[in-house]
Design a protein around this motif. Structure first.
Motif, PDB file in Angstrom:
ATOM      1  N   THR A 438      82.104 -32.277  48.158  1.00 14.22           N
ATOM      2  CA  THR A 438      80.903 -32.865  48.754  1.00 14.22           C
ATOM      3  C   THR A 438      79.896 -31.760  49.076  1.00 14.22           C
ATOM      4  O   THR A 438      78.689 -31.894  48.790  1.00 14.22           O
ATOM      5  N   ASN A 439      80.377 -30.674  49.662  1.00 12.33           N
ATOM      6  CA  ASN A 439      79.480 -29.542  49.943  1.00 12.33           C
ATOM      7  C   ASN A 439      78.895 -28.961  48.661  1.00 12.33           C
ATOM      8  O   ASN A 439      77.703 -28.633  48.593  1.00 12.33           O
ATOM      9  N   PHE A 440      79.749 -28.832  47.635  1.00 14.94           N
ATOM     10  CA  PHE A 440      79.287 -28.282  46.358  1.00 14.94           C
ATOM     11  C   PHE A 440      78.193 -29.155  45.746  1.00 14.94           C
ATOM     12  O   PHE A 440      77.123 -28.657  45.353  1.00 14.94           O
ATOM     13  N   HIS A 441      78.444 -30.441  45.676  1.00 17.82           N
ATOM     14  CA  HIS A 441      77.465 -31.347  45.068  1.00 17.82           C
ATOM     15  C   HIS A 441      76.202 -31.468  45.916  1.00 17.82           C
ATOM     16  O   HIS A 441      75.093 -31.609  45.378  1.00 17.82           O
ATOM     17  N   PHE A 442      76.368 -31.412  47.241  1.00 24.46           N
ATOM     18  CA  PHE A 442      75.196 -31.507  48.107  1.00 24.46           C
ATOM     19  C   PHE A 442      74.260 -30.323  47.863  1.00 24.46           C
ATOM     20  O   PHE A 442      73.040 -30.501  47.734  1.00 24.46           O
ATOM     21  N   LEU A 445      72.557 -30.731  44.465  1.00 26.47           N
ATOM     22  CA  LEU A 445      71.484 -31.726  44.486  1.00 26.47           C
ATOM     23  C   LEU A 445      70.292 -31.237  45.304  1.00 26.47           C
ATOM     24  O   LEU A 445      69.127 -31.432  44.915  1.00 26.47           O
ATOM     25  N   ALA A 446      70.587 -30.608  46.445  1.00 24.87           N
ATOM     26  CA  ALA A 446      69.506 -30.138  47.316  1.00 24.87           C
ATOM     27  C   ALA A 446      68.654 -29.068  46.642  1.00 24.87           C
ATOM     28  O   ALA A 446      67.451 -28.952  46.915  1.00 24.87           O
ATOM     29  N   LEU A 488      70.422 -39.818  51.711  1.00 19.56           N
ATOM     30  CA  LEU A 488      70.583 -40.210  50.307  1.00 19.56           C
ATOM     31  C   LEU A 488      71.310 -39.124  49.517  1.00 19.56           C
ATOM     32  O   LEU A 488      72.180 -39.415  48.693  1.00 19.56           O
ATOM     33  N   THR A 489      70.951 -37.881  49.777  1.00 20.67           N
ATOM     34  CA  THR A 489      71.591 -36.762  49.072  1.00 20.67           C
ATOM     35  C   THR A 489      73.062 -36.663  49.435  1.00 20.67           C
ATOM     36  O   THR A 489      73.919 -36.469  48.556  1.00 20.67           O
ATOM     37  N   TYR A 490      73.378 -36.812  50.708  1.00 15.49           N
ATOM     38  CA  TYR A 490      74.773 -36.735  51.140  1.00 15.49           C
ATOM     39  C   TYR A 490      75.581 -37.884  50.560  1.00 15.49           C
ATOM     40  O   TYR A 490      76.737 -37.696  50.163  1.00 15.49           O
ATOM     41  N   ARG A 491      74.981 -39.075  50.510  1.00 14.62           N
ATOM     42  CA  ARG A 491      75.690 -40.227  49.943  1.00 14.62           C
ATOM     43  C   ARG A 491      76.060 -39.977  48.481  1.00 14.62           C
ATOM     44  O   ARG A 491      77.184 -40.245  48.056  1.00 14.62           O
ATOM     45  N   THR A 495      79.822 -39.446  46.873  1.00 19.20           N
ATOM     46  CA  THR A 495      80.297 -40.305  45.786  1.00 19.20           C
ATOM     47  C   THR A 495      80.800 -39.466  44.609  1.00 19.20           C
ATOM     48  O   THR A 495      81.841 -39.765  44.009  1.00 19.20           O
ATOM     49  N   MET A 496      80.086 -38.415  44.286  1.00 19.17           N
ATOM     50  CA  MET A 496      80.514 -37.528  43.196  1.00 19.17           C
ATOM     51  C   MET A 496      81.828 -36.823  43.542  1.00 19.17           C
ATOM     52  O   MET A 496      82.669 -36.578  42.664  1.00 19.17           O
ATOM     53  N   ALA A 497      82.033 -36.529  44.822  1.00 17.06           N
ATOM     54  CA  ALA A 497      83.282 -35.896  45.247  1.00 17.06           C
ATOM     55  C   ALA A 497      84.460 -36.855  45.079  1.00 17.06           C
ATOM     56  O   ALA A 497      85.565 -36.438  44.710  1.00 17.06           O
ATOM     57  N   TYR A 498      84.244 -38.153  45.364  1.00 17.69           N
ATOM     58  CA  TYR A 498      85.297 -39.145  45.127  1.00 17.69           C
ATOM     59  C   TYR A 498      85.678 -39.177  43.646  1.00 17.69           C
ATOM     60  O   TYR A 498      86.865 -39.265  43.301  1.00 17.69           O
ATOM     61  N   ALA A 499      84.686 -39.101  42.778  1.00 17.39           N
ATOM     62  CA  ALA A 499      84.960 -39.081  41.339  1.00 17.39           C
ATOM     63  C   ALA A 499      85.816 -37.867  40.966  1.00 17.39           C
ATOM     64  O   ALA A 499      86.750 -37.972  40.156  1.00 17.39           O
TER      65      ALA A 499
END
Length: 539
Positions: A438-442, A445-446, A488-491, A495-499
Motif C-alpha cells: 500500500t505504501n509502495f503504490h501510494f 501514484l502520488a 482516493l489515492t489511498y483507496r 486495492t492494488m495491494a490486495y491484488a
C-alpha cells in the motif's frame, strides 16, 4: 513402508457384519464432526464482526485483531499435543473434555467486559477446543474401512475447508440480527449436546494414565514456546516494523532456539509428544506441506476478502457475509462431486485439479478494483470454493493413510497443526504485503499527482469552486480537495495491494500443484462382495 493386502481368516458372513458396523459408526462420527465444525467455524466467525466487537468493548484498532490471533495461537499450540493426550485420556474423554471446555469458554467470551478479558477467553476457547479437530481425522480410520474412507475423508475435508469459509457469513448474520455476543452464546447448546452424546456413543480406546509418568514435559514446554512466540512474531511483526522492535527480535530468537531444541528432543526422546519421525514417510511429509499451503489459501482469503469489503467498500457485517456466501455454497456443492469422481479416478489427479483451480481463483482475484462487490466476487469465489474439498480431502488419505495405525494419533496432530500454522503464516504475510505494498503504490501514484496531471487539476478546481461563494473559504476549498485526493489515492493504492496479496497466494498454489505427482497412491483397497474381507499388514 508398504502395505500388503492379506486375506482375512474370517468367514464371508463377517463382510455383512462389517457392513452393519459402519452404519452404527455414523452416529458417533456425525456427533464428533459437529464438534470439529464448531471449533473450525469459530476461528473465522468473528472475521466480519471485528469492528462491532471492538466498538462494544471499547478496543483500540491494534487490539481487535487479537480476538482472532489469541484463538489461533492457543489452537496451534494444543493441536500437536492431541495425539499424546488421546493416548492418556482416550478419544472419548478427551473429546468430551474438549467440547465441555470449549462450551464454557464460549460462554465466557460472550460475557467479556473488556478487550483484555475477551483475548484471554478466546485463548481458552482455542486451547480447550483444539483437540476436537485432529481426533476426528484419526477417528475416520477407525470407523471406516476400505472404499468408505473416500466418503469419510470427503466429509472431513469438506468440514476443514467449508467451516472457516462459512464463518464470516454466519458471524455477519448473527451480529446484524442479534448481537455480536451471540457469536459465542450460539455455541452453548450444541456444545452441551456434544458433551453429553460423546461419552454415550464413542468407544474407540481406553485411557492410559500411566503415560503421564515419564512423559516428555520438556518437549511440551519447548513446543509451546516455539509456536507461541512464532505466532506472535508473525502477527505483530508488520505492525512494529519487524526486527526494529526489541520484543519482536527477542520472540524470534526464542522461537528459533526453542524450535531447534524441540526438534532435537523429539528425535532423541523415546516417547515424544509429536512424532517428527513420521516426516520420514514421503507421503506424510508432502501431505504436511500441502496441508500448510491449503491453510495459507483458505485462511488468508477469508482474512483478505472481509477486510477489503469492510475497509475499502465500507460493507456492514451482514453485507460482507452475503458477499462471501458464494464461497461456502460452492464448497458444499463440491463435496458430492468429489465423492463421485474419487470412486473413479486417481485422487492425486483430483487434488491437482483442486490446487490448480484455487491458484486460478487467486489470479482472477488480482483484477480486483475498488468497485468490486458480491457480483464481481462471485466467479472468483466459485473457482476458490468448489475445489477446496478436492485440495483437502485427498491429503487425508494420501498423507495420513500412508502411516500405520499406531502412529496416526501422534501424526494427525502434526498434520492438522500444519494447516492452521499455514493459516497463521498466511494471514501474517498478507498483512505485511498489504502494509508494504500500500505504501509502495501510494508513493507511485502520488508521484504522478502534479499540476501537469489534468484530471487532478480538474478535481481540485471543482472542489475549490464549491467553496468559492463563501467569503474567505478559498483556502478551505483547496484543503478539502487535497483531503479528497489523498483518500482516493489511498483507496486505489490499498486495492492494488490486495491484488498483490492474492498473487502471492497464487504462487504458493502453483508450487503445491507441482508437488502432487511426487505423492504415492495409497487409496483404500476395495473389498470384493463375495469374498472374505482384506486386512492391511504394514511391513
Amino acid at each position: 513402508m508398504t502395505a500388503v493386502a492379506m486375506p482375512s481368516t474370517a468367514a464371508p458372513p463377517a463382510a455383512k457384519a462389517s457392513d452393519t458396523n459402519w452404519v452404527w459408526s455414523l452416529g458417533p462420527f456425525v456427533v464428533m464432526c459437529v464438534g470439529m465444525f464448531i471449533a473450525l467455524l469459530d476461528i473465522q466467525i468473528v472475521a466480519s464482526s471485528l469492528q462491532d466487537i471492538g466498538g462494544g468493548l471499547s478496543a483500540a484498532q491494534d487490539q481487535i485483531s487479537w480476538v482472532q490471533t489469541a484463538y489461533l495461537i492457543a489452537e496451534i499450540v494444543m493441536i500437536p499435543l492431541s495425539g499424546w493426550l488421546t493416548r492418556v485420556f482416550s478419544t472419548r474423554w478427551l473429546f468430551t473434555a474438549s467440547s465441555a471446555g470449549f462450551t464454557i469458554a464460549s460462554m465466557l467470551c460472550g460475557l467479556a467486559w473488556n478487550i483484555e478479558s475477551m483475548i484471554v477467553f478466546r485463548a481458552l476457547q482455542g486451547m480447550l477446543g483444539a483437540s476436537m479437530i485432529p481426533i476426528v481425522f484419526t477417528s475416520t480410520f477407525h470407523y471406516f474401512q476400505g472404499p468408505r474412507r473416500v466418503y469419510s475423508a470427503a466429509v472431513v475435508g469438506a468440514i476443514a475447508s467449508v467451516a472457516p469459509t462459512l464463518g464470516p457469513v454466519i458471524g455477519g448474520f448473527i451480529t446484524d440480527t442479534l448481537d455480536w455476543r451471540w457469536l459465542f452464546y450460539a455455541n452453548v447448546a450444541p456444545g452441551i449436546a456434544i458433551s453429553i452424546l460423546v461419552p454415550l456413543l464413542v468407544k474407540i480406546d481406553e485411557p492410559d494414565l500411566s503415560l503421564l509418568k515419564g512423559a516428555d514435559y520438556p518437549g511440551i514446554i519447548l513446543l509451546a514456546m516455539t509456536l507461541g512466540t512464532l505466532e506472535y512474531v508473525l502477527e505483530e511483526g508488520s505492525r512494529w516494523n519487524w526486527f526494529d522492535d526489541a520484543t519482536i527480535r527477542d520472540c524470534a530468537m526464542i522461537a528459533v532456539i526453542a524450535g531447534f531444541l524441540f526438534v532435537v528432543r523429539s528425535l532423541t526422546f523415546p516417547r515424544p509428544v509429536v512424532d517428527l519421525r513420521a516426516l520420514g514417510n514421503r507421503n506424510f511429509s508432502l501431505g504436511c506441506i500441502l496441508s500448510f499451503i491449503t491453510g495459507i489459501g483458505i485462511f488468508s482469503t477469508i482474512y483478505l476478502t472481509p477486510l477489503f469489503l469492510g475497509y475499502v467498500r465500507g460493507f456492514s457485517a451482514w453485507q460482507t457475509g452475503m458477499a462471501v456466501f458464494s464461497t461456502g455454497m460452492a464448497s458444499l456443492v463440491g463435496v458430492p462431486v468429489y465423492v463421485m469422481l474419487a470412486k473413479r479416478f486417481d485422487t492425486r489427479w483430483l487434488m491437482m485439479i483442486g490446487l490448480a483451480s484455487f491458484g486460478l481463483s487467486m489470479w482472477s482475484f488480482s483484477f480486483i478494483t475498488h468497485e468490486w462487490g458480491a457480483a464481481e466476487l462471485f466467479l472468483p469465489q466459485i473457482l476458490r470454493g468448489f475445489p477446496q474439498v478436492f485440495a483437502v480431502a485427498p491429503s487425508v488419505n494420501l498423507g495420513l493413510g500412508s502411516l500405520p495405525p499406531e502412529r496416526l494419533k501422534y501424526a494427525s496432530g502434526l498434520f492438522n497443526m500444519m494447516r492452521n500454522l499455514g493459516g497463521a503464516v498466511g494471514i501474517a504475510v498478507c498483512g505485511a504485503v498489504l502494509n508494504n505494498r500500500t505504501n509502495f503504490h501510494f508513493h507511485a501514484l502520488a508521484s504522478n499527482l502534479t499540476p501537469a496531471n489534468g484530471a487532478m487539476t480538474r478535481l481540485v478546481n471543482e472542489v475549490a469552486q464549491r467553496y468559492a461563494a463563501i467569503p474567505g473559504s478559498q483556502q478551505a476549498g483547496y484543503q478539502a480537495a487535497l483531503k479528497q485526493l489523498w483518500a482516493l489515492t489511498y483507496r486505489e493504492a490499498s486495492t492494488m495491494a490486495y491484488a498483490d496479496a492474492f498473487l502471492a497466494i497464487m504462487v504458493c498454489f502453483i508450487f503445491a500443484t507441482m508437488l502432487v505427482p511426487f505423492l504415492r497412491n495409497v487409496g483404500p483397497a476395495k473389498v470384493p462382495a463375495q469374498a472374505a474381507p482384506l486386512r492391511l499388514v504394514f511391513a
